[in-house]
Design an enzyme around this catalytic site. Structure first.
Site, mmCIF file in Angstrom:
data_model
loop_
_atom_site.group_PDB
_atom_site.id
_atom_site.type_symbol
_atom_site.label_atom_id
_atom_site.label_comp_id
_atom_site.label_asym_id
_atom_site.label_seq_id
_atom_site.Cartn_x
_atom_site.Cartn_y
_atom_site.Cartn_z
ATOM 1 N N ILE A 100 0.905 -1.160 0.000
ATOM 2 C CA ILE A 100 0.000 0.000 0.000
ATOM 3 C C ILE A 100 0.938 1.203 0.000
ATOM 4 O O ILE A 100 1.598 1.492 0.993
ATOM 5 C CB ILE A 100 -0.931 0.003 1.219
ATOM 6 C CG1 ILE A 100 -1.875 -1.197 1.117
ATOM 7 C CG2 ILE A 100 -1.719 1.315 1.283
ATOM 8 C CD1 ILE A 100 -2.838 -1.330 2.276
ATOM 9 N N PRO A 101 1.047 1.887 -1.142
ATOM 10 C CA PRO A 101 2.199 2.774 -1.372
ATOM 11 C C PRO A 101 2.080 4.125 -0.678
ATOM 12 O O PRO A 101 1.912 5.158 -1.327
ATOM 13 C CB PRO A 101 2.217 2.919 -2.892
ATOM 14 C CG PRO A 101 0.781 2.768 -3.284
ATOM 15 C CD PRO A 101 0.157 1.815 -2.305
ATOM 16 N N CYS A 102 2.212 4.111 0.649
ATOM 17 C CA CYS A 102 2.130 5.367 1.394
ATOM 18 C C CYS A 102 3.334 6.262 1.077
ATOM 19 O O CYS A 102 3.315 7.454 1.381
ATOM 20 C CB CYS A 102 2.010 5.103 2.888
ATOM 21 S SG CYS A 102 3.346 4.128 3.560
ATOM 22 N N HIS A 103 4.361 5.670 0.442
ATOM 23 C CA HIS A 103 5.506 6.514 0.045
ATOM 24 C C HIS A 103 5.117 7.474 -1.086
ATOM 25 O O HIS A 103 5.847 8.403 -1.384
ATOM 26 C CB HIS A 103 6.697 5.642 -0.390
ATOM 27 C CG HIS A 103 6.397 4.722 -1.540
ATOM 28 N ND1 HIS A 103 5.814 3.483 -1.374
ATOM 29 C CD2 HIS A 103 6.598 4.861 -2.876
ATOM 30 C CE1 HIS A 103 5.665 2.902 -2.565
ATOM 31 N NE2 HIS A 103 6.131 3.719 -3.497
ATOM 32 N N ARG A 104 3.954 7.246 -1.703
ATOM 33 C CA ARG A 104 3.510 8.151 -2.781
ATOM 34 C C ARG A 104 2.695 9.315 -2.229
ATOM 35 O O ARG A 104 2.127 10.091 -3.001
ATOM 36 C CB ARG A 104 2.662 7.370 -3.802
ATOM 37 C CG ARG A 104 3.476 6.316 -4.536
ATOM 38 C CD ARG A 104 2.646 5.504 -5.507
ATOM 39 N NE ARG A 104 3.376 4.290 -5.888
ATOM 40 C CZ ARG A 104 2.804 3.157 -6.276
ATOM 41 N NH1 ARG A 104 1.485 3.077 -6.343
ATOM 42 N NH2 ARG A 104 3.555 2.101 -6.590
#
Lengths: 321, 179
Positions: free
Chosen positions: A218-222
């Site tokens: 779940i790409p919370c880095h985006r």
């Protein structure tokens, strides 16, 4: 006992062994010789043999409460429950340091960056509790795909997810909105808040992502700050966020204690549009980041199903690489 | 795929050993409800640890070890221990059905043995039950009780001596064989 002759005291353990059928040949012979001459020990041997016979007969006697049927049925249901909760995990070295991947019956339940060095066992126990077992084989396929992802050879991790570790319905909505961000794109915390219909809940969104049980997947880095600053990741490890974005083609510039995504160097999508633009198209440069999604490259924007803007024509006038 | 097979194997393991482990715990605790709880807990623990078990491990002895540990924790504290002893005595009385005279005597002797077993010190009792009721070997019993095989054997023998003393006059007499 104390009045027993020394010879009898000495033979006694062997006598027990003979009575229970556990004596070796030499001991048996000694006992036989002894009891042939000693009436008291002969009687003892006889008694112990009788006792052995009686004890054997107890084996088959039904005990009160010996029916295991109900207990077995209850065990089956508790096992099914445990199975659904249980997480098999593997710990792997990666370009981002040691990473733990945990998988339950329902799907991938946990991805965690682990502290480099030191004992991981206690850390993992704290993280997962006792319903976790190390099972590298069960997570090996995930490790391979994650490695491909980190090397930029894979753009999607299409894993079934087990989101039972989410803390609230709000967090689940935040995670779902974050999961929908395309590969190679970024938006702001306020952008996620707007997407879940809670535009003022910017800090709660940031908190929800801080406890993301499945980073990378779940790409919370985006998700970044409204100024373009990366602002935080995995505790104080914002450099991991920068590296994950770099893998996806999102450029960053270094600022004191942080990195920043330069909006002026990003292809830009206005929420609700199906066309991506150069960042100077129309009023985009003054639109808050919460209403935009930024792409590092045209390829990524087009892979997300977008067409070049018919006005600013990013396909004819691309940004300098 | 590997997981599914492991789980099928665990089902088979439950099928093969649950009744025996529960029966062991029933003797140890003398209460059906405790035997239910502890046998379930034994297999839940086993399930958690199962995947880490080396291939070719002695599964039955391993289950006895888990059950024994749970049984010993259960009895931590003398008052519980005494209650269990009382329960054992009560249950063996209750179980004695009406029989012919000779059979009554044998039943009485057996009930007496059960009572004496119930009153043995914990380690002797567990060692005795594993050896005499479940025929584990001394090395397996030693593993369960965290002692040597020799010590396990010494505990069983000590139990036998106590039972022998307690039964003095209650063992079948008959004619002692002449040399």
């Amino acid at each position: 006992m104390s009045r027993q002759p020394a010879g009898c005291r000495e033979i006694e353990p062997h006598l027990l062994a003979v009575a229970t059928g556990e004596a070796e040949a030499v001991a048996t012979e000694r006992v036989e010789d002894h009891v042939a001459a000693c009436r008291a020990c002969r009687a003892e041997l006889h008694h112990y043999r009788a006792l052995e016979g009686m004890v054997r007969s107890l084996r088959g006697v039904p005990l009160h409460g010996d029916d295991a049927t109900l207990a077995r049925a209850e065990l089956a249901s508790r096992l099914a429950d445990l199975r659904s909760r249980m997480v098999g995990f593997g710990i792997f070295a990666s370009s981002l340091g040691p990473v733990l991947i945990g998988r339950s019956e329902q799907g991938v339940a946990l991805v965690q960056y682990l502290p480099a060095g030191g004992s991981l066992t206690a850390h993992v126990r704290r993280l997962l509790g006792e319903d976790a077992v190390e099972d590298r084989a069960a997570t090996e396929d995930l490790r391979v795909e994650l490695q491909e992802y980190l090397e930029g050879r894979r753009a999607r991790l299409d894993w079934p997810l087990d989101l039972r570790r989410t803390r609230s319905d709000f967090q689940r909505r935040v995670l779902e909105a974050t999961a929908a961000l395309p590969y190679g794109a970024v938006t702001s915390y306020a952008g996620i808040a707007a997407r879940i219909g809670a535009p003022t809940a910017v800090r709660p969104v940031a908190q929800a992502l801080r406890w993301n049980p499945l980073p990378i997947v779940i790409p919370c880095h985006r998700v970044i700050g409204s100024t373009g600053a990366l602002t935080g990741y995995a505790g104080k490890r914002v450099e991991l966020k920068q590296r994950l974005l770099a893998v996806e083609g999102v450029k960053t510039v270094t600022v004191p204690h942080d990195f920043r995504v330069p909006r002026e160097a990003m292809y830009t999508l206005m929420d609700g549009d199906r066309e991506y633009c150069v960042p100077t198209c129309g009023s985009l440069s003054t639109t808050p980041l919460s209403k935009l999604t930024l792409f590092g490259t045209r390829e990524r924007a087009e892979a997300a199903g977008l067409a070049p803007c018919a006005t600013c024509r990013p396909d004819l006038h691309p940004l300098p690489a | 795929m590997g997981r599914v097979m492991a789980e099928d194997a665990f089902e088979a393991l439950v099928g093969a050993h649950h009744a025996e482990i529960r029966r062991y715990l029933l003797r140890v605790t003398a209460r059906a409800s405790d035997a239910d709880d502890l046998s379930q807990e034994t297999f839940l623990r086993a399930f958690r640890a199962y995947r880490a078990l080396p291939a070719g491990a002695n599964v039955r002895a391993w289950l006895f070890t888990i059950a024994t540990n749970l049984g010993r924790n259960h009895f931590r504290g003398q008052s519980r221990r005494r209650r269990a002893y009382a329960a054992a005595a009560w249950e063996s009385r209750r179980e004695a059905p009406e029989r012919a005279d000779g059979q009554v005597l044998a039943d009485e002797a057996r009930a007496r043995v059960e009572r004496v077993i119930g009153g043995l010190p914990e380690k002797q009792r567990l060692a005795f039950i594993m050896r005499k009721m479940h025929e584990l070997d001394y090395a397996e019993i030693g593993t369960s009780l965290r002692c040597s095989a020799e010590s396990a054997r010494a505990n069983v023998f000590q139990a036998l001596r106590k039972i022998r003393r307690e039964l003095d006059g209650h063992l079948p007499t008959g004619t002692e064989p002449e040399p």
